[in-house]
Write a protein that holds these residues in place. Structure first.
Motif, PDB file in Angstrom:
ATOM      1  N   GLN A   1      -0.685   2.850   4.721  1.00  0.00           N
ATOM      2  CA  GLN A   1       0.487   3.040   3.863  1.00  0.00           C
ATOM      3  C   GLN A   1       1.683   2.264   4.400  1.00  0.00           C
ATOM      4  N   ASN A   2       2.454   1.656   3.499  1.00  0.00           N
ATOM      5  CA  ASN A   2       3.666   0.866   3.775  1.00  0.00           C
ATOM      6  C   ASN A   2       3.380  -0.547   4.254  1.00  0.00           C
TER       7      ASN A   2
ATOM      8  N   THR B   1      -5.472   3.995   3.149  1.00  0.00           N
ATOM      9  CA  THR B   1      -5.665   2.823   4.004  1.00  0.00           C
ATOM     10  C   THR B   1      -6.684   1.915   3.338  1.00  0.00           C
TER      11      THR B   1
ATOM     12  N   ILE C   1       0.864  -1.170   0.000  1.00  0.00           N
ATOM     13  CA  ILE C   1       0.000   0.000   0.000  1.00  0.00           C
ATOM     14  C   ILE C   1       0.907   1.229   0.000  1.00  0.00           C
ATOM     15  N   VAL C   2       0.753   2.106  -0.999  1.00  0.00           N
ATOM     16  CA  VAL C   2       1.621   3.283  -1.076  1.00  0.00           C
ATOM     17  C   VAL C   2       0.889   4.585  -0.746  1.00  0.00           C
ATOM     18  N   GLU C   3      -0.453   4.588  -0.843  1.00  0.00           N
ATOM     19  CA  GLU C   3      -1.243   5.754  -0.435  1.00  0.00           C
ATOM     20  C   GLU C   3      -2.582   5.292   0.107  1.00  0.00           C
TER      21      GLU C   3
END
Length: 114
Positions: free
Chosen positions: A66-67, A52, A48-50
């Motif tokens: 994110q992350n 929730t 996931i980069v942007e």
């Protein structure tokens, strides 16, 4: 990079493709979700980069901010949903022998696809 493909839930773009792996950038629109699905020939790694996302893996449902890295094994039921008001963006790395859209086994779908 390939052109952007539009789906009822958002868009995806293939970044790179080879015989054994493929990388996509996927955007899930607010209040949308992909089908509950599995694959017979590939595994997927998501980051996931942007935003929730709400993740379903088999019978487990959890939020992934994110992350968050997520691994989906071959044959594992999975879905990503966006229950927020902003887009969720994730990177998907597919690995396996068959990396095309024909390897999607849809178990539930909000958009009437088979």
């Amino acid at each position: 990079m390939e052109e952007i493909v539009t789906r009822p839930w958002g868009t995806y773009q293939t970044i790179i493709r080879s015989d054994t792996y493929q990388v996509k950038r996927i955007i899930v629109n607010p209040n949308s979700q992909l089908s509950l699905q599995s694959h017979n020939h590939r595994a997927e790694h998501w980051i996931i980069v942007e935003g929730t996302a709400e993740i379903t893996l088999d019978d487990k449902v959890f939020n992934a901010p994110q992350n968050t890295p997520i691994f989906i094994g071959v044959g594992q039921k999975h879905r990503i949903a966006n229950r927020t008001t902003t887009p969720v963006i994730f990177i998907e790395v597919q690995t396996g022998k068959t990396l095309d859209e024909n390897d999607i086994v849809r178990l539930e779908d909000n958009y009437g696809r088979v």
